[in-house]
Scaffold this motif. Sequence first.
Motif, PDB file in Angstrom:
ATOM      1  N   SER A  41       8.855 -15.582 -12.859  1.00  0.00           N
ATOM      2  CA  SER A  41       7.799 -16.596 -12.814  1.00  0.00           C
ATOM      3  C   SER A  41       8.106 -17.760 -13.741  1.00  0.00           C
ATOM      4  O   SER A  41       7.852 -18.921 -13.400  1.00  0.00           O
ATOM      5  CB  SER A  41       6.454 -15.973 -13.187  1.00  0.00           C
ATOM      6  OG  SER A  41       6.058 -15.026 -12.231  1.00  0.00           O
ATOM      7  N   ASN A  81       6.463 -11.688  -5.776  1.00  0.00           N
ATOM      8  CA  ASN A  81       5.970 -10.400  -5.276  1.00  0.00           C
ATOM      9  C   ASN A  81       7.021  -9.301  -5.344  1.00  0.00           C
ATOM     10  O   ASN A  81       8.137  -9.473  -4.837  1.00  0.00           O
ATOM     11  CB  ASN A  81       5.545 -10.549  -3.818  1.00  0.00           C
ATOM     12  CG  ASN A  81       4.467 -11.592  -3.627  1.00  0.00           C
ATOM     13  OD1 ASN A  81       3.300 -11.274  -3.541  1.00  0.00           O
ATOM     14  ND2 ASN A  81       4.870 -12.858  -3.557  1.00  0.00           N
ATOM     15  N   VAL A 106       3.319  -5.667  -7.779  1.00  0.00           N
ATOM     16  CA  VAL A 106       3.091  -6.664  -8.823  1.00  0.00           C
ATOM     17  C   VAL A 106       3.143  -8.038  -8.166  1.00  0.00           C
ATOM     18  O   VAL A 106       4.078  -8.328  -7.417  1.00  0.00           O
ATOM     19  CB  VAL A 106       4.155  -6.588  -9.939  1.00  0.00           C
ATOM     20  CG1 VAL A 106       3.948  -7.714 -10.951  1.00  0.00           C
ATOM     21  CG2 VAL A 106       4.121  -5.236 -10.633  1.00  0.00           C
ATOM     22  N   THR A 117       3.265 -17.300  -5.029  1.00  0.00           N
ATOM     23  CA  THR A 117       3.349 -16.081  -5.824  1.00  0.00           C
ATOM     24  C   THR A 117       4.755 -15.490  -5.829  1.00  0.00           C
ATOM     25  O   THR A 117       5.560 -15.729  -4.932  1.00  0.00           O
ATOM     26  CB  THR A 117       2.388 -15.002  -5.285  1.00  0.00           C
ATOM     27  OG1 THR A 117       2.665 -14.780  -3.898  1.00  0.00           O
ATOM     28  CG2 THR A 117       0.942 -15.424  -5.464  1.00  0.00           C
ATOM     29  N   SER A 126      -5.788  -7.138 -13.347  1.00  0.00           N
ATOM     30  CA  SER A 126      -5.425  -8.553 -13.328  1.00  0.00           C
ATOM     31  C   SER A 126      -5.230  -9.034 -14.756  1.00  0.00           C
ATOM     32  O   SER A 126      -5.764  -8.450 -15.703  1.00  0.00           O
ATOM     33  CB  SER A 126      -6.511  -9.390 -12.641  1.00  0.00           C
ATOM     34  OG  SER A 126      -7.682  -9.443 -13.438  1.00  0.00           O
ATOM     35  N   ALA A 180       8.849  -9.571 -13.153  1.00  0.00           N
ATOM     36  CA  ALA A 180       8.093 -10.584 -12.419  1.00  0.00           C
ATOM     37  C   ALA A 180       7.758 -11.771 -13.318  1.00  0.00           C
ATOM     38  O   ALA A 180       7.806 -12.931 -12.879  1.00  0.00           O
ATOM     39  CB  ALA A 180       6.815  -9.974 -11.847  1.00  0.00           C
ATOM     40  N   ASP A 181       7.417 -11.498 -14.574  1.00  0.00           N
ATOM     41  CA  ASP A 181       7.108 -12.590 -15.513  1.00  0.00           C
ATOM     42  C   ASP A 181       8.340 -13.450 -15.787  1.00  0.00           C
ATOM     43  O   ASP A 181       8.243 -14.682 -15.877  1.00  0.00           O
ATOM     44  CB  ASP A 181       6.577 -12.010 -16.829  1.00  0.00           C
ATOM     45  CG  ASP A 181       5.132 -11.547 -16.738  1.00  0.00           C
ATOM     46  OD1 ASP A 181       4.423 -11.984 -15.805  1.00  0.00           O
ATOM     47  OD2 ASP A 181       4.713 -10.744 -17.596  1.00  0.00           O
ATOM     48  N   ILE A 214       6.531  -5.546 -14.332  1.00  0.00           N
ATOM     49  CA  ILE A 214       5.733  -6.719 -14.698  1.00  0.00           C
ATOM     50  C   ILE A 214       6.578  -7.703 -15.500  1.00  0.00           C
ATOM     51  O   ILE A 214       6.522  -8.924 -15.271  1.00  0.00           O
ATOM     52  CB  ILE A 214       4.478  -6.296 -15.490  1.00  0.00           C
ATOM     53  CG1 ILE A 214       3.548  -5.460 -14.616  1.00  0.00           C
ATOM     54  CG2 ILE A 214       3.732  -7.525 -16.020  1.00  0.00           C
ATOM     55  CD1 ILE A 214       2.408  -4.798 -15.369  1.00  0.00           C
ATOM     56  N   GLU A 273      -1.650 -16.451 -13.527  1.00  0.00           N
ATOM     57  CA  GLU A 273      -2.368 -15.216 -13.239  1.00  0.00           C
ATOM     58  C   GLU A 273      -1.376 -14.140 -12.820  1.00  0.00           C
ATOM     59  O   GLU A 273      -0.292 -14.448 -12.333  1.00  0.00           O
ATOM     60  CB  GLU A 273      -3.387 -15.416 -12.115  1.00  0.00           C
ATOM     61  CG  GLU A 273      -4.525 -16.342 -12.430  1.00  0.00           C
ATOM     62  CD  GLU A 273      -5.503 -16.440 -11.264  1.00  0.00           C
ATOM     63  OE1 GLU A 273      -6.211 -15.450 -10.999  1.00  0.00           O
ATOM     64  OE2 GLU A 273      -5.521 -17.485 -10.601  1.00  0.00           O
ATOM     65  N   ALA A 274      -1.766 -12.880 -12.991  1.00  0.00           N
ATOM     66  CA  ALA A 274      -0.937 -11.767 -12.536  1.00  0.00           C
ATOM     67  C   ALA A 274      -1.845 -10.628 -12.087  1.00  0.00           C
ATOM     68  O   ALA A 274      -2.975 -10.475 -12.568  1.00  0.00           O
ATOM     69  CB  ALA A 274      -0.007 -11.296 -13.648  1.00  0.00           C
ATOM     70  N   TRP A 298      -1.544  -6.330 -10.639  1.00  0.00           N
ATOM     71  CA  TRP A 298      -0.690  -5.176 -10.367  1.00  0.00           C
ATOM     72  C   TRP A 298      -1.541  -3.958 -10.057  1.00  0.00           C
ATOM     73  O   TRP A 298      -2.734  -3.896 -10.378  1.00  0.00           O
ATOM     74  CB  TRP A 298       0.254  -4.894 -11.532  1.00  0.00           C
ATOM     75  CG  TRP A 298      -0.407  -4.662 -12.866  1.00  0.00           C
ATOM     76  CD1 TRP A 298      -0.929  -3.500 -13.350  1.00  0.00           C
ATOM     77  CD2 TRP A 298      -0.607  -5.643 -13.911  1.00  0.00           C
ATOM     78  NE1 TRP A 298      -1.432  -3.681 -14.619  1.00  0.00           N
ATOM     79  CE2 TRP A 298      -1.246  -4.986 -14.979  1.00  0.00           C
ATOM     80  CE3 TRP A 298      -0.288  -7.005 -14.033  1.00  0.00           C
ATOM     81  CZ2 TRP A 298      -1.594  -5.649 -16.159  1.00  0.00           C
ATOM     82  CZ3 TRP A 298      -0.634  -7.654 -15.200  1.00  0.00           C
ATOM     83  CH2 TRP A 298      -1.258  -6.975 -16.246  1.00  0.00           C
ATOM     84  N   THR A 332       2.578 -12.175  -9.252  1.00  0.00           N
ATOM     85  CA  THR A 332       2.282 -13.188 -10.261  1.00  0.00           C
ATOM     86  C   THR A 332       2.122 -14.538  -9.583  1.00  0.00           C
ATOM     87  O   THR A 332       2.760 -14.818  -8.568  1.00  0.00           O
ATOM     88  CB  THR A 332       3.396 -13.286 -11.323  1.00  0.00           C
ATOM     89  OG1 THR A 332       4.624 -13.677 -10.686  1.00  0.00           O
ATOM     90  CG2 THR A 332       3.589 -11.968 -12.045  1.00  0.00           C
TER      91      THR A 332
END
Length: 255
Positions: free
Chosen positions: A18, A105, A118, A103, A138, A14-15, A11, A126-127, A129, A120
Motif C-alpha cells: 500500500s 487484496n 486482507v 484496494t 477494520s 499488504a501495508d 497485513i 483504511e484496512a 481483515w 487495504t
Amino acid sequence: MQYSSILPDVINIADEASEKVLHIYQSDFKVSYKEDRSPITAADLASHEIIVKGLRNLSRDIPILSEEGADVPWEERKKWRRFWLIDPIDGTRDFTQRTGEFTVNIAMIEDGEPVMGVVTAPALKEAFWGVKGEGAYSRDRTGRVRRIRTAEPKETLRVVASKNHLNDETRAFIESLGAHETVQAGSSLKFCRIAEGHADIYPRMGPTSEWDTAAAHAILLAAGGKVQTPEGESLTYGKENILNPYFIAAGNWYF
C-alpha cells in the motif's frame, strides 16, 4: 493451518504494498492498457512484486495466483487445495481517475473457500481483515482497530453498487428491492462496507474475476455475511474459468 498466526505478517505485506502504491498514486504516473483494454499502471506491478515476494518468504510451499502474474495452466491449478489469490490493485480505474476508491487484496483459498482476507485502501488509509470463524476487523486512518459485523437492515436498504459497471440487470435487481438508498464505494470496498455495517447489500450482475472478490469475500464471511449466486449457490474459487458468476453479497438476513 492456523491462519490467525500468519495474519499479522499478511497485513504487514499488504501495508508495504500500500505504501508503494500510494507513492506512485501521488506521482505523475502513466497508464497502459492490456489486451482486453483494462488499464494497468506501475503501481499494479510494484504491488504484485511486493506481495509475491512477501508471501513466498512467508510460505514457500503455498502457490500464488495473481491478476498481474503469469498465467498458470489449469492442469497445474486444479491440483491446488490451498493457494494465495491476490489482486495487487482492485479498482485500477478508480486509481487512474484518482477517486481513492481502490484496494490491495490478499486472500487465502482452501478447498474453494476464502478462509482469510486482507484488504487495504491506501488513499483512504483504511484496512480490513478477517479469518474464517475468528471474526473480522477494520483499521481506520488513525490506526484504531475495531471488530466489525454486518448490520440488520432498516426500512430503507442501503445498496452499494459499482458506478463503473452499473448495467440494466443490476438496476432491475436494485429496483426489485423496494425502498433503498445508494451507498457509493469502489473496488472491493463494497464488500467491506457491508462487513462493517455501513451498507446492506451489493448485487453484481456482471463479470468479475476471482481475484477481484476473494479477499473481501473472506472478510464479509468473517463478519457474518455471505456471497451467493442469484440461484443460492456459494461463490467458490479455484475454478478452471477464473470468471465469477453473478452474485449477491449481503448480511445473513438476505439469504
